[in-house]
Design a protein around this motif. Structure first.
Motif, PDB file in Angstrom:
ATOM      1  N   LEU A 191       0.825  -1.207   0.000  1.00  0.00           N
ATOM      2  CA  LEU A 191       0.000   0.000   0.000  1.00  0.00           C
ATOM      3  C   LEU A 191       0.862   1.262   0.000  1.00  0.00           C
ATOM      4  CD1 LEU A 191      -2.826  -1.076   2.486  1.00  0.00           C
ATOM      5  CD2 LEU A 191      -2.870  -1.057  -0.018  1.00  0.00           C
ATOM      6  N   SER A 192       1.981   1.210   0.727  1.00  0.00           N
ATOM      7  CA  SER A 192       2.884   2.358   0.747  1.00  0.00           C
ATOM      8  C   SER A 192       3.476   2.602  -0.628  1.00  0.00           C
ATOM      9  CB  SER A 192       4.009   2.110   1.767  1.00  0.00           C
ATOM     10  OG  SER A 192       4.918   3.170   1.788  1.00  0.00           O
ATOM     11  N   GLY A 193       3.887   1.524  -1.302  1.00  0.00           N
ATOM     12  CA  GLY A 193       4.437   1.677  -2.644  1.00  0.00           C
ATOM     13  C   GLY A 193       3.433   2.254  -3.616  1.00  0.00           C
ATOM     14  N   LEU A 194       2.191   1.778  -3.525  1.00  0.00           N
ATOM     15  CA  LEU A 194       1.169   2.215  -4.472  1.00  0.00           C
ATOM     16  C   LEU A 194       0.706   3.644  -4.206  1.00  0.00           C
ATOM     17  CD1 LEU A 194      -0.553   1.218  -6.870  1.00  0.00           C
ATOM     18  CD2 LEU A 194      -2.289   0.513  -5.216  1.00  0.00           C
ATOM     19  N   PHE A 195       0.487   3.988  -2.931  1.00  0.00           N
ATOM     20  CA  PHE A 195      -0.100   5.289  -2.610  1.00  0.00           C
ATOM     21  C   PHE A 195       0.923   6.368  -2.230  1.00  0.00           C
ATOM     22  CE2 PHE A 195      -3.630   2.325  -1.801  1.00  0.00           C
ATOM     23  CZ  PHE A 195      -4.612   2.913  -2.581  1.00  0.00           C
ATOM     24  N   LEU A 196       2.137   5.954  -1.859  1.00  0.00           N
ATOM     25  CA  LEU A 196       3.145   6.937  -1.449  1.00  0.00           C
ATOM     26  C   LEU A 196       4.378   6.936  -2.339  1.00  0.00           C
ATOM     27  CD1 LEU A 196       3.011   6.434   2.441  1.00  0.00           C
ATOM     28  CD2 LEU A 196       1.839   8.167   1.072  1.00  0.00           C
ATOM     29  N   GLY A 197       4.390   6.070  -3.358  1.00  0.00           N
ATOM     30  CA  GLY A 197       5.539   6.018  -4.256  1.00  0.00           C
ATOM     31  C   GLY A 197       5.795   7.327  -4.974  1.00  0.00           C
ATOM     32  N   PHE A 198       4.734   8.131  -5.162  1.00  0.00           N
ATOM     33  CA  PHE A 198       4.883   9.399  -5.877  1.00  0.00           C
ATOM     34  C   PHE A 198       5.726  10.417  -5.100  1.00  0.00           C
ATOM     35  CE2 PHE A 198       1.553  10.455  -2.947  1.00  0.00           C
ATOM     36  CZ  PHE A 198       1.636  11.829  -2.764  1.00  0.00           C
ATOM     37  N   LEU A 199       5.936  10.170  -3.786  1.00  0.00           N
ATOM     38  CA  LEU A 199       6.679  11.135  -2.978  1.00  0.00           C
ATOM     39  C   LEU A 199       8.095  11.338  -3.497  1.00  0.00           C
ATOM     40  CD1 LEU A 199       5.612  10.152   0.670  1.00  0.00           C
ATOM     41  CD2 LEU A 199       4.843  12.123  -0.680  1.00  0.00           C
ATOM     42  N   ALA A 200       8.702  10.263  -4.026  1.00  0.00           N
ATOM     43  CA  ALA A 200      10.066  10.385  -4.547  1.00  0.00           C
ATOM     44  C   ALA A 200      10.119  11.336  -5.732  1.00  0.00           C
ATOM     45  CB  ALA A 200      10.595   9.012  -4.958  1.00  0.00           C
ATOM     46  N   ASP A 201       9.032  11.426  -6.491  1.00  0.00           N
ATOM     47  CA  ASP A 201       8.960  12.345  -7.624  1.00  0.00           C
ATOM     48  C   ASP A 201       8.474  13.723  -7.198  1.00  0.00           C
ATOM     49  OD1 ASP A 201       9.673  10.187  -9.286  1.00  0.00           O
ATOM     50  OD2 ASP A 201       7.587   9.583  -9.510  1.00  0.00           O
ATOM     51  N   LYS A 202       7.658  13.769  -6.151  1.00  0.00           N
ATOM     52  CA  LYS A 202       7.087  15.030  -5.684  1.00  0.00           C
ATOM     53  C   LYS A 202       8.064  15.816  -4.803  1.00  0.00           C
ATOM     54  CE  LYS A 202       3.251  17.595  -5.036  1.00  0.00           C
ATOM     55  NZ  LYS A 202       2.414  18.145  -6.127  1.00  0.00           N
ATOM     56  N   LEU A 203       8.631  15.137  -3.807  1.00  0.00           N
ATOM     57  CA  LEU A 203       9.505  15.803  -2.838  1.00  0.00           C
ATOM     58  C   LEU A 203      10.977  15.742  -3.234  1.00  0.00           C
ATOM     59  CD1 LEU A 203       7.937  14.440   0.495  1.00  0.00           C
ATOM     60  CD2 LEU A 203       7.381  16.559  -0.720  1.00  0.00           C
ATOM     61  N   GLY A 204      11.328  14.761  -4.041  1.00  0.00           N
ATOM     62  CA  GLY A 204      12.734  14.518  -4.361  1.00  0.00           C
ATOM     63  C   GLY A 204      13.215  13.249  -3.687  1.00  0.00           C
ATOM     64  N   ARG A 205      14.327  12.694  -4.189  1.00  0.00           N
ATOM     65  CA  ARG A 205      14.815  11.406  -3.680  1.00  0.00           C
ATOM     66  C   ARG A 205      15.299  11.502  -2.237  1.00  0.00           C
ATOM     67  NH1 ARG A 205      12.329  10.682  -8.447  1.00  0.00           N
ATOM     68  NH2 ARG A 205      13.733  10.387 -10.235  1.00  0.00           N
ATOM     69  N   LYS A 206      16.102  12.515  -1.957  1.00  0.00           N
ATOM     70  CA  LYS A 206      16.723  12.627  -0.640  1.00  0.00           C
ATOM     71  C   LYS A 206      15.709  12.800   0.488  1.00  0.00           C
ATOM     72  CE  LYS A 206      20.655  14.967   1.529  1.00  0.00           C
ATOM     73  NZ  LYS A 206      21.802  15.872   1.263  1.00  0.00           N
ATOM     74  N   PRO A 207      14.768  13.751   0.393  1.00  0.00           N
ATOM     75  CA  PRO A 207      13.786  13.876   1.478  1.00  0.00           C
ATOM     76  C   PRO A 207      12.960  12.612   1.670  1.00  0.00           C
ATOM     77  CG  PRO A 207      13.748  15.818   0.068  1.00  0.00           C
ATOM     78  CD  PRO A 207      14.595  14.804  -0.627  1.00  0.00           C
ATOM     79  N   THR A 208      12.591  11.949   0.561  1.00  0.00           N
ATOM     80  CA  THR A 208      11.771  10.741   0.655  1.00  0.00           C
ATOM     81  C   THR A 208      12.528   9.630   1.371  1.00  0.00           C
ATOM     82  OG1 THR A 208      10.607  11.314  -1.385  1.00  0.00           O
ATOM     83  CG2 THR A 208      10.499   9.015  -0.669  1.00  0.00           C
ATOM     84  N   ILE A 209      13.792   9.441   1.017  1.00  0.00           N
ATOM     85  CA  ILE A 209      14.608   8.406   1.661  1.00  0.00           C
ATOM     86  C   ILE A 209      14.760   8.695   3.150  1.00  0.00           C
ATOM     87  CG2 ILE A 209      16.963   7.488   1.815  1.00  0.00           C
ATOM     88  CD1 ILE A 209      17.088   7.659  -1.253  1.00  0.00           C
ATOM     89  N   ILE A 210      15.014   9.933   3.504  1.00  0.00           N
ATOM     90  CA  ILE A 210      15.198  10.286   4.916  1.00  0.00           C
ATOM     91  C   ILE A 210      13.901  10.089   5.703  1.00  0.00           C
ATOM     92  CG2 ILE A 210      15.665  12.203   6.492  1.00  0.00           C
ATOM     93  CD1 ILE A 210      17.688  13.233   4.426  1.00  0.00           C
ATOM     94  N   ILE A 211      12.769  10.472   5.123  1.00  0.00           N
ATOM     95  CA  ILE A 211      11.475  10.269   5.792  1.00  0.00           C
ATOM     96  C   ILE A 211      11.239   8.780   6.037  1.00  0.00           C
ATOM     97  CG2 ILE A 211       8.969  10.407   5.490  1.00  0.00           C
ATOM     98  CD1 ILE A 211       9.455  13.049   3.958  1.00  0.00           C
ATOM     99  N   GLY A 212      11.462   7.967   5.007  1.00  0.00           N
ATOM    100  CA  GLY A 212      11.252   6.526   5.148  1.00  0.00           C
ATOM    101  C   GLY A 212      12.186   5.905   6.174  1.00  0.00           C
ATOM    102  N   LEU A 213      13.459   6.302   6.148  1.00  0.00           N
ATOM    103  CA  LEU A 213      14.420   5.764   7.112  1.00  0.00           C
ATOM    104  C   LEU A 213      14.081   6.196   8.540  1.00  0.00           C
ATOM    105  CD1 LEU A 213      17.827   6.243   5.233  1.00  0.00           C
ATOM    106  CD2 LEU A 213      16.653   4.090   5.707  1.00  0.00           C
ATOM    107  N   ALA A 214      13.646   7.438   8.708  1.00  0.00           N
ATOM    108  CA  ALA A 214      13.287   7.920  10.044  1.00  0.00           C
ATOM    109  C   ALA A 214      12.106   7.125  10.606  1.00  0.00           C
ATOM    110  CB  ALA A 214      12.951   9.407   9.982  1.00  0.00           C
TER     111      ALA A 214
END
Length: 405
Positions: A43-66
């Motif tokens: 569900l995260s991949g389907l509904f939140l996958g766009f975050l990497a394109d919307k926010l950028g790679r770095k913020p998305t990775i940091i949010i997920g890791l946090a």
């Protein structure tokens, strides 16, 4: 990141054994420790996958890791079954976020679609390493009288280091899509990718592959035990020495071969026709499954773990080629779609195999027949892919537009 995720996800079998005793839960309840995190990833991949394109790679990775780190450290206070399952589910959501960011980042650092595939195999190789060391860490902790929850604390420590690294490392320049037209990044645009034939085709391939692969680490131990009626872990039906040792560590052998194959895949996919390699390797999987069922446990003991070599390059290549069929500003979204079908295959495959086995007296052999069917359907699709090469023109267009400079 891939290794850290695998350390926890592929240790669930070892953890389930401990949780069942500690909290007196049923098999069905214990299975939630596998299926709910997979659902969270899907569900995260389907509904939140766009975050990497919307926010950028770095913020998305940091949010997920946090979020993943928070879930891991919370295992220090996890003293009941509901909290454990909830934290595992939260970690699944977090994985879906940082993994789509990481998959999109691979496109940013690649200079061609061929290099993209080789790099993807390299990343997934570290997933294979995590799948080996995670269960070993759990086994060691239990043997030392230490709670298995410390595996997640260790993963949380790795996650903290990764967050620091992500903050310090200079990422490739990524232009966020801020347009207001048809290319604007959003959940609806991300979901619409499911209807795209390239995204859907590679997603179905990922589903079939993962469903077949999961038979190995979920049901192979049940199939190989000599006392199939009670599933008592006896291996006296095998000859002394190597055969009995292999029966005991068959899943570990599979993971070692899969990890080794993925490192080899870095070299292989940069030099050979990917469609041919996938077709041949999937055919070998069908052959190993079929002969293992026909020859019984004595033959399956060797052929089932051997599939790790042939399975090694299939999923990373599906992921890479599927993502490479789209411009870079959509890589996060399409990675999320493929990840959804991946997690769905990991959750549905073992469940369907279990139902079929239960309907036939509980013999895991019948579950492997289902897995062989999944692999056979995938092989037919890859034969078509090799002969017709439906992605040739699309990949050439993306190569010219996205990687020319």
């Amino acid at each position: 990141m891939f290794m850290m995720f695998a350390m926890t996800s592929d240790s669930v079998g070892e953890i389930i054994k401990e949780v069942k005793v500690a909290f007196s839960v049923t098999n069905a309840q214990a299975s939630l420790m596998h299926s709910l995190p997979m659902l969270g990833i899907a569900l995260s991949g389907l509904f939140l996958g766009f975050l990497a394109d919307k926010l950028g790679r770095k913020p998305t990775i940091i949010i997920g890791l946090a979020l993943f780190g928070l879930a891991c450290y919370s295992f220090l206070i996890a003293d009941n079954f509901m909290l454990i399952v909830s934290l595992m589910s939260l970690s699944g959501v977090a994985v879906g976020i940082f993994k789509t960011g990481a998959l999109a980042l691979i496109g940013d650092i690649s200079t061609s679609t061929k290099q993209h595939t080789a790099t993807m195999n390299g990343a997934e190789a570290f997933f294979g390493v995590g799948a080996i060391i995670g269960p070993l860490i759990v086994a060691y902790l239990i043997h030392q009288g230490v709670a298995w929850q410390w595996l997640y604390v260790i993963a949380g420590g790795v996650c903290t280091l990764l967050i620091v690294g992500a903050l310090l490392v200079k990422y490739p320049t990524y232009s966020r899509d801020t347009s207001s037209g048809e290319n604007k990044v959003s959940i609806s645009k991300s979901l619409s990718l499911v209807k795209n034939p390239y995204a859907f085709g590679f997603s179905i391939g990922a589903f079939l592959y993962v469903a077949a692969e999961s038979a190995i680490y979920v049901w192979m131990p049940s199939y190989l035990v000599c006392d199939a009626a009670t599933l008592k872990a006896t291996y006296d039906c095998y000859s002394e020495g190597f055969s009995q040792t292999l029966a005991i560590y068959s899943v570990t052998a599979f993971f070692i071969l899969r990890a080794a194959g993925r490192f080899i895949g870095i070299w292989m996919m940069s030099r050979f026709n990917w469609a041919l390699v996938l077709m041949v390797f999937t055919g070998a999987i069908v052959l190993c499954f079929g002969l293992g069922l026909w020859g019984g446990k004595q033959v399956a003991l060797y052929l089932f773990p051997l599939t790790g070599i042939f399975m090694s390059v299939i999923y990373p290549t599906f992921n890479s080629k599927g993502i490479s069929c789209f411009p870079k500003h959509q890589h996060g979204s399409v990675a999320g779609v493929i990840l959804f079908f991946t997690a769905a295959g990991a959750a549905a495959g073992p469940f369907i195999m279990g139902l079929v086995s239960d309907a036939n007296g509980g013999d895991a052999k019948y579950g492997f027949m289902v897995a062989t069917g999944f692999a056979a359907v995938l092989f037919i699709g890859l034969v078509y892919n090799f002969i017709k090469n439906p992605t040739k023109q699309r990949l050439a267009e993306i190569e010219a537009s996205e990687y020319a400079n």
